[in-house]
Design an enzyme around this catalytic site. Structure first.
Site, PDB file in Angstrom:
ATOM      1  CG  ASP A  18      20.358 -32.615  29.773  1.00 16.59           C
ATOM      2  OD1 ASP A  18      19.847 -33.365  30.611  1.00 16.59           O
ATOM      3  OD2 ASP A  18      19.693 -31.794  29.103  1.00 16.59           O
ATOM      4  CG  ASP A 112      17.441 -32.932  26.542  1.00 19.03           C
ATOM      5  OD1 ASP A 112      17.250 -33.984  27.168  1.00 19.03           O
ATOM      6  OD2 ASP A 112      17.496 -31.815  27.094  1.00 19.03           O
ATOM      7  CD  GLU A 113      19.533 -37.185  30.262  1.00 13.59           C
ATOM      8  OE1 GLU A 113      19.961 -37.641  31.302  1.00 13.59           O
ATOM      9  OE2 GLU A 113      18.312 -37.086  30.018  1.00 13.59           O
TER      10      GLU A 113
HETATM   11  N1  DCP Z   1      10.160 -33.049  29.158  1.00 12.92           N
HETATM   12  C1  DCP Z   1       8.775 -33.251  29.274  1.00 12.92           C
HETATM   13  N2  DCP Z   1       8.230 -33.525  30.497  1.00 12.92           N
HETATM   14  C2  DCP Z   1       9.015 -33.626  31.606  1.00 12.92           C
HETATM   15  C3  DCP Z   1      10.427 -33.430  31.503  1.00 12.92           C
HETATM   16  C4  DCP Z   1      10.962 -33.134  30.244  1.00 12.92           C
HETATM   17  O1  DCP Z   1       8.070 -33.169  28.284  1.00 12.92           O
HETATM   18  N3  DCP Z   1       8.465 -33.897  32.801  1.00 12.92           N
HETATM   19  C5  DCP Z   1      10.722 -32.702  27.835  1.00 12.92           C
HETATM   20  C6  DCP Z   1      10.857 -31.197  27.703  1.00 12.92           C
HETATM   21  C7  DCP Z   1      12.326 -30.925  27.827  1.00 12.92           C
HETATM   22  C8  DCP Z   1      12.961 -32.203  27.330  1.00 12.92           C
HETATM   23  O2  DCP Z   1      12.037 -33.255  27.653  1.00 12.92           O
HETATM   24  O3  DCP Z   1      12.728 -29.785  27.064  1.00 12.92           O
HETATM   25  C9  DCP Z   1      14.312 -32.497  27.944  1.00 12.92           C
HETATM   26  O4  DCP Z   1      14.195 -32.664  29.352  1.00 12.92           O
HETATM   27  P1  DCP Z   1      15.254 -32.117  30.381  1.00 12.92           P
HETATM   28  O5  DCP Z   1      14.964 -32.749  31.680  1.00 12.92           O
HETATM   29  O6  DCP Z   1      16.642 -32.268  29.829  1.00 12.92           O
HETATM   30  O7  DCP Z   1      14.890 -30.565  30.524  1.00 12.92           O
HETATM   31  P2  DCP Z   1      15.299 -29.332  29.630  1.00 12.92           P
HETATM   32  O8  DCP Z   1      16.222 -29.727  28.523  1.00 12.92           O
HETATM   33  O9  DCP Z   1      14.074 -28.621  29.191  1.00 12.92           O
HETATM   34  O10 DCP Z   1      16.047 -28.376  30.647  1.00 12.92           O
HETATM   35  P3  DCP Z   1      17.474 -28.586  31.337  1.00 12.92           P
HETATM   36  O11 DCP Z   1      18.074 -29.849  30.774  1.00 12.92           O
HETATM   37  O12 DCP Z   1      18.267 -27.382  30.968  1.00 12.92           O
HETATM   38  O13 DCP Z   1      17.198 -28.670  32.793  1.00 12.92           O
HETATM   39 MG    MG Z   2      17.922 -30.909  28.905  1.00 11.44          MG
END
Ligand code: DCP
Ligand code: MG
Length: 392
Positions: A18, A112-113
């Site tokens: 991720d 992203d996962e």
């Molecule tokens: N995303 C979004 N709305 C949400 C959750 C996520 O638009 N409620 C989008 C923004 C994030 C991306 O999806 O950048 C990936 O989600 P992640 O849950 O993996 O969050 P991040 O990558 O931002 O942070 P991390 O994985 O480090 O916690």
């Molecule tokens: Mg992420």
């Protein structure tokens, strides 16, 4: 449910990869001045919602799905910006292609996962901790993005491990230690336990996964439902035999709510509709897909239920197009029947990665009904003079 057979074949080696603060890190690649600073990406208008926040902003309590107005109070010094979803989708594809160099079994689960089956890859890439580091370095070098990797004998354990790897790290849990690793963690750390299940379990005085695993099935069935209870309790013991294969992609995403009492005030209904659209939109963008249209569902006080559907002018994933479309449908439906509403729901449908752009000038014209609906939508947004069909 049988316990895990420890004498069976080799333990699986599953990676859950991720990216960290994905949208933010992509923006930082484009603009290095954003590095090291609190950055919040999402809707920046008065009713916007946070998509994600950099780890610097998270220290102040800012997180995904929070109202941007609240984030601004918690962290006024952060840089607030709208996202560029087209760019994120491109980077996402490159990211998945990098992972595919390490295993033929890569299962993307969101932008992203992904899960990767690395079972038996030791001869090629070394021990799991080493191959995970090779992978992280490759992502960092090719995309400039920090990634975290959780390693486990199942998707479940790998995913929970990732939370302990973040940010920018690796965390491995083996099957023999998995149950003990889960036991002290709050129930909400178990994927699939949301706020509602969390509250229901709290009423039974269950706060950790160890307590959940030790609770008799009877009371659990009452609060989690008869089928779900066994499944959840098994997972609380870190048992997950689910195969890695991609689950069939859902073709729609829905969000709905039932009012405490039936509502007829248009502004109140619109407010809820806005929230539902934002929720569906966030899930859509998180999945990296675009929708071709939206529908609304209305249930009246007497339980009769109607749905109304409309295609977007072009495939999209923005809150605005979802809301505009859903709102147009709502206005028409309320004009036809003004009775108090008991339940309202929004669905975005026709999901796809490459959802084609609907064009009114297309050589290969779409079905007439689609054209009409697209025209309707444009009329609603820009006024009826804005567009007329070629043959009219
Ligand atoms: N995303 C979004 N709305 C949400 C959750 C996520 O638009 N409620 C989008 C923004 C994030 C991306 O999806 O950048 C990936 O989600 P992640 O849950 O993996 O969050 P991040 O990558 O931002 O942070 P991390 O994985 O480090 O916690
Ligand atoms: Mg992420």
């Amino acid at each position: 449910m049988p316990d895990v057979d420890r004498n069976s074949e080799q333990e699986r080696v599953i990676f859950h990869v991720d990216l960290d603060a994905f949208y933010v890190e992509v923006e930082r690649q484009a603009d290095p001045a954003l590095r090291g600073k609190p950055v919040v990406i999402g809707g920046i208008g008065p009713r916007g919602v946070v998509a994600t926040a950099s780890y610097e902003a998270r220290k102040f309590g800012v997180h995904s799905a929070m109202a941007t107005a609240v984030a601004r109070r918690l962290c006024p010094q952060a840089i607030y910006m709208r996202g560029n979803h087209e760019l994120y989708r491109e980077v996402s594809k490159k990211f998945m292609n990098i992972l595919r160099k390490y295993s033929p079994i890569v299962v993307p689960v969101s932008v992203d996962e992904a899960y990767i089956d690395m079972t038996g890859s030791e001869r090629l890439f070394g021990e799991p901790l080493d191959s995970a580091e090779i992978m992280r370095v490759a992502v960092r070098e090719k995309l400039g993005l920090p990634a975290s990797i959780g390693i486990g004998p199942s998707k479940l354990v790998a995913k929970v491990s990732t939370e302990h790897a973040k940010p920018d790290g690796i965390f491995q849990v083996r099957q023999v230690e998995a149950e003990a690793f889960f036991a002290p963690q709050p129930v909400r750390n178990l994927p699939g336990i949301g706020p509602k299940a969390g509250e229901a379990l709290a009423k039974l005085n269950i706060s950790t996964l160890g307590q959940l695993a030790a609770t008799p099935i009877g009371p659990l069935r009452r609060v989690l439902g008869p089928n779900h209870a066994d499944y959840v309790r098994c997972r609380a013991k870190a048992i997950d035999n689910a195969p890695l294969r991609e689950k069939p992609k859902s073709k729609s995403i829905s969000s709905e709510t039932t009012f405490a009492t039936d509502v007829s005030s248009r502004s109140e209904i619109e407010m809820v509709l806005k929230k539902l659209c934002e929720r569906a939109g966030a899930r859509l963008r998180k999945s990296g897909l675009r929708a071709r249209g939206a529908s609304i569902k209305l249930r009246y006080g007497d339980f009769t239920t109607i749905t109304r559907q409309r295609t977007f002018p072009a495939a999209g994933d923005g809150d605005q197009v979802i809301y505009d479309t859903a709102h147009g449908l709502l206005v028409t439906a309320m004009r036809q029947r003004g009775d108090p509403i008991r339940l309202i729901g929004v669905t975005v449908n026709g999901l796809g990665e490459q959802a084609a752009q609907l064009s009114l000038l297309d050589d290969n014209p779409m079905a007439d009904s689609d054209t009409s609906e697209a025209v309707d939508t444009i009329r609603e947004r820009y006024g009826s003079a804005a567009i007329s069909r070629g043959s009219v």
